[in-house]
Design an enzyme around this catalytic site. Structure first.
Site, PDB file in Angstrom:
ATOM      1  N   CYS A 130       2.318   6.020  -2.385  1.00  0.00           N
ATOM      2  CA  CYS A 130       1.383   5.628  -3.452  1.00  0.00           C
ATOM      3  C   CYS A 130      -0.062   5.956  -3.091  1.00  0.00           C
ATOM      4  O   CYS A 130      -0.818   6.478  -3.916  1.00  0.00           O
ATOM      5  CB  CYS A 130       1.527   4.152  -3.781  1.00  0.00           C
ATOM      6  SG  CYS A 130       1.741   3.098  -2.363  1.00  0.00           S
ATOM      7  N   HIS A 243      -4.300  -0.065  -5.856  1.00  0.00           N
ATOM      8  CA  HIS A 243      -4.821   0.411  -4.572  1.00  0.00           C
ATOM      9  C   HIS A 243      -6.206   1.033  -4.781  1.00  0.00           C
ATOM     10  O   HIS A 243      -6.427   1.744  -5.774  1.00  0.00           O
ATOM     11  CB  HIS A 243      -3.907   1.494  -3.990  1.00  0.00           C
ATOM     12  CG  HIS A 243      -2.629   0.993  -3.376  1.00  0.00           C
ATOM     13  ND1 HIS A 243      -2.290  -0.344  -3.266  1.00  0.00           N
ATOM     14  CD2 HIS A 243      -1.580   1.687  -2.863  1.00  0.00           C
ATOM     15  CE1 HIS A 243      -1.096  -0.458  -2.698  1.00  0.00           C
ATOM     16  NE2 HIS A 243      -0.641   0.750  -2.431  1.00  0.00           N
TER      17      HIS A 243
HETATM   18  C1  2RA Z   1       2.425   0.186   0.692  1.00  0.00           C
HETATM   19  N1  2RA Z   1       2.275   2.597   0.457  1.00  0.00           N
HETATM   20  O1  2RA Z   1       1.406   0.104  -0.015  1.00  0.00           O
HETATM   21  C2  2RA Z   1       3.098   1.520   0.931  1.00  0.00           C
HETATM   22  C3  2RA Z   1       4.470   1.542   0.312  1.00  0.00           C
HETATM   23  N2  2RA Z   1       4.449   1.366  -1.079  1.00  0.00           N
HETATM   24  O2  2RA Z   1       2.964  -0.805   1.252  1.00  0.00           O
END
Ligand code: 2RA
Length: 340
Positions: A130, A243
């Site tokens: 991601c 994120h």
């Molecule tokens: C996380 N990128 O954010 C890793 C797996 N999705 O934990």
């Protein structure tokens, strides 16, 4: 004429989003089925205005099915993805299992859709991590204009990246701080995540980097350009979904921040939200449920000859996983699996 589509891991956060996004984008589905482990057998999941009852992955025959979107862990994927692929169903896998296999394409459609054709090697296409997906969507248009030499990225990753248990831990730990006697000790994470940040995602490597940081380096090189130098620090933050990434970019040639902003405004998958004033930027809360890779805080890095800083935010369950997988299916369908 549409496709026969399977969603594997349909009861998980990403699997549910895959079903939501297939319906939202009206992916041409003739038939769809939702698979889950035996313990989740019969669980009801939504596909648009329809309700599907999950079937047993262990006994499912993929013969005659066109595309399988996998949203399960690497261990289970190792068992069922080769089975699906050998039965003629093209697998789009969200786990990390196949991302680094040179024969398997690792795809972010806004960046390297032309590589989808290599699905024929093993009937499998890999979905990126991601944190990588949103970053390469932002880097690609700038790289095309001024060749990127080096990227330094710090991530601020939400707990939904870990899974449902982590979401529950953040929620209960936060509540427990205010309610005497309801303290929740760390279990999913090694330290308290409520009102804290943890500079550790996935396992530690001998280099001192974590595997999450290693993934961002290796996957960016595979998807965008192997010559780009990348260094990452990946941090878990007390956010449920979304994120965020602070990205410092050094180019071969000078790129003015205003020209970079104009380029990004036109870039596929990108939405620029950038006013140099209070609130004139994107935050994780703004991105939840959205498709876009949002970019703010675009500015010159005056400490080097050709540098820029940008702030990139995206829904990690969508562009970071389910949306990217569905977009791969759209490219696969339109370019390789023509129907009708
Ligand atoms: C996380 N990128 O954010 C890793 C797996 N999705 O934990």
């Amino acid at each position: 004429m549409g496709y026969k589509v399977v969603v594997v891991g349909a009861t998980g956060n990403v699997g549910k989003e895959m079903l939501n996004i297939l319906a939202e984008r009206e992916f041409p589905v003739d038939e769809i089925t939702a698979l889950a482990s035996r313990k989740s057998l019969g669980t009801e999941v939504s596909f648009g205005d329809k309700t599907l009852k999950t079937k047993d992955l262990d006994t499912f025959d993929f013969t005659g099915w066109d595309i399988a979107l996998f949203a399960i862990g690497s261990d289970a994927t190792k068992i069922y993805a080769p089975k699906a692929a050998s039965q003629g169903c093209v697998v789009i896998d969200n786990s990390s299992l196949y991302r680094y296999d040179p024969q398997i394409p690792l795809i972010v459609p806004e960046v390297n859709a032309d590589q989808v054709v290599h699905y024929k090697n093993k009937n499998i296409i890999a979905n990126p991590n991601c944190s990588t997906a949103q970053m390469v969507v932002a880097l690609k248009p700038l790289h095309d204009r001024a060749r990127i030499k080096r990227v330094v990225v710090s991530t601020y990753q939400s707990v939904s990246g870990t899974g449902k248990e982590a979401i529950d831990e953040l929620w209960n730990q936060t509540k427990g701080i205010y309610v005497p006697g309801q303290e929740v000790k760390p279990s999913v994470y090694p330290k308290q995540i409520a009102f804290n940040v943890i500079p550790h995602i996935d396992v530690f490597l001998d280099s001192g980097d974590t595997k999450e940081e290693w993934k961002m380096v290796v996957e960016t090189k595979k998807i965008l350009d192997p010559k780009i130098k990348v260094t990452a620090t990946c941090v878990r933050v007390p956010v449920f979904v979304g994120h965020s990434e602070a990205i410092n970019i050094e180019f071969e040639d000078y790129l003015d921040w205003e020209e970079a902003t104009d380029i990004l405004r036109e870039a596929p998958g990108v939405l620029v939200v950038d006013k140099r004033e209070a609130g004139g930027y994107i935050t994780p809360i703004d991105c939840v449920g959205e498709y876009a890779t949002y970019i703010s805080r675009i500015r010159q890095d005056e400490t080097v000859e050709n540098g820029l800083n940008i702030w990139v935010v995206s829904d990690n369950l969508r562009k970071g996983a389910a949306l990217n997988a569905v977009q791969i299916a759209e490219v696969l369908g339109s370019r390789c699996l023509k129907k009708g």
